[in-house]
Write a protein that holds these residues in place. Structure first.
Motif: not given
Length: 346
Positions: A116-140
């Motif tokens: 459960x701790x791994x699910x919490x920690x890894x998701x905390x890494x991936x979620x902001x990455x994908x949200x940032x990737x969305x903003x990057x796609x729009x900005x480009x």
């Protein structure tokens, strides 16, 4: 009214980047805390610091979505058609993150707590990455009305850099706030622990920003021009100044002011993106005026938003302030299951 709603979206994104980013940052450091014994103390602090008030942060994301689909339906449709996969992965990460954090507390067996701790920690890494990737796609400029979903819309140089910058920003915010929380909870051994990590995260943020400069120039020219001139450049400079101020404040152990300067660092960076992209919502194909919904809908959206700000805003500010000042009832080890429990070594 359309311009007002557009800036409300930018401000809401900035609020989520700061408030939610602090939340994700705690998960980032949870991931890097080490094994069960080595990471016991940092995770203890993270469990205590992530009081229910932290989960209020998701209100800002919901606010962004409501403003988008009501005020700018054509933009909302274009973004979700072209970028549905990273958005879905970010949403999945949020669900797994919340579930992992909640389920690891009452779990008695060490093996299950690790899962459960791994699910919490890894998701905390991936979620902001994908949200940032969305903003990057729009900005480009890769997203326009009628654009079909493709990997290029979000797996491109600008999206990659935006995703990494999002992770570094959350790590920076999380470490600054956790250093202050360590002092508040009397965990003196963790004050310097997270202070050093805040400095490391800021160094990574600076390096990534420098790398992003030529990438943005070649891959997102319109936004690059906005970031290197006018109000966009001013916001970038102010963001850098606030970041350096945070480093110095941490050096002088002024933890209260360091939180404000860290928040300003990230918020000003988001505002810089907003100024750089104007007057487009989707560079360089859809302006604010072109994407605006019906005038009556925008008018009512502005009225309802104003009422919400007047009624809810002061309450949110009060809750955040009471929490950061330690005036709310603190969580105990029994509340967080952070203390040793039977079966921990099973």
């Amino acid at each position: 009214m359309a311009d007002l709603v557009a800036w409300l979206i930018v401000l809401a994104i900035a609020a989520y980047a700061c408030a939610g980013g602090t939340d994700y940052g705690a998960g980032f450091w949870d991931l890097l805390a080490g094994g069960a014994e080595r990471g016991k103390r940092p995770r203890w602090l993270i469990d205590h610091a992530m009081a229910p008030v932290w989960e209020v942060n998701n209100v800002w994301l919901i606010f962004v979505l409501i403003l988008m689909w009501t005020g700018f339906p054509s933009m909302f449709q274009a973004v979700f058609e072209a970028l549905w996969l990273p958005l879905a992965l970010a949403a999945l990460g949020q669900v797994l993150r919340g579930a992992g954090f909640a389920l690891r507390k009452p779990t008695r067996r060490l093996a299950q707590r690790r899962v459960y701790g791994a699910a919490f920690a890894i998701s905390s890494l991936l979620t902001p990455f994908f949200l940032g990737a969305v903003l990057g796609g729009i900005a480009s400029g890769r997203v326009a009305v009628g654009t079909t979903a493709s990997a290029d819309a979000w797996a491109n140089p600008t999206s990659l850099m935006a995703g990494l910058l999002a992770i570094a920003s959350t790590a920076f915010l999380g470490a600054v706030f956790l250093s202050s929380d360590a002092r508040r909870f009397g965990a003196d051994d963790l004050v310097d622990y997270f202070r050093l990590r805040a400095w490391a995260a800021f160094a990574a943020l600076v390096v990534l920003a420098l790398v992003a400069l030529p990438v943005t120039r070649d891959d997102a020219r319109y936004v690059w021009d906005g970031l290197t001139g006018g109000l966009g450049l001013l916001m970038v400079v102010l963001s850098g100044v606030c970041g350096l101020a945070t480093v110095l404040l941490l050096l002088r152990r002024l933890h209260g002011p360091s939180r404000w300067s860290a928040v300003a660092t990230v918020a000003l960076a988001v505002l810089a993106w907003g100024f750089a992209q104007r007057p487009y919502l989707l560079p360089t194909s859809l302006t604010v005026d072109q994407a605006a919904g019906a005038a009556q809908s925008l008018r009512w959206l502005g009225i309802v938003t104003l009422i919400a700000v007047v009624l809810v805003g002061p309450a949110l500010v009060l809750v955040y302030r009471l929490d950061t000042q330690g005036r709310l009832e603190p969580l105990t080890d029994a509340d967080t299951a952070a203390a040793g429990t039977p079966g921990d070594d099973g």
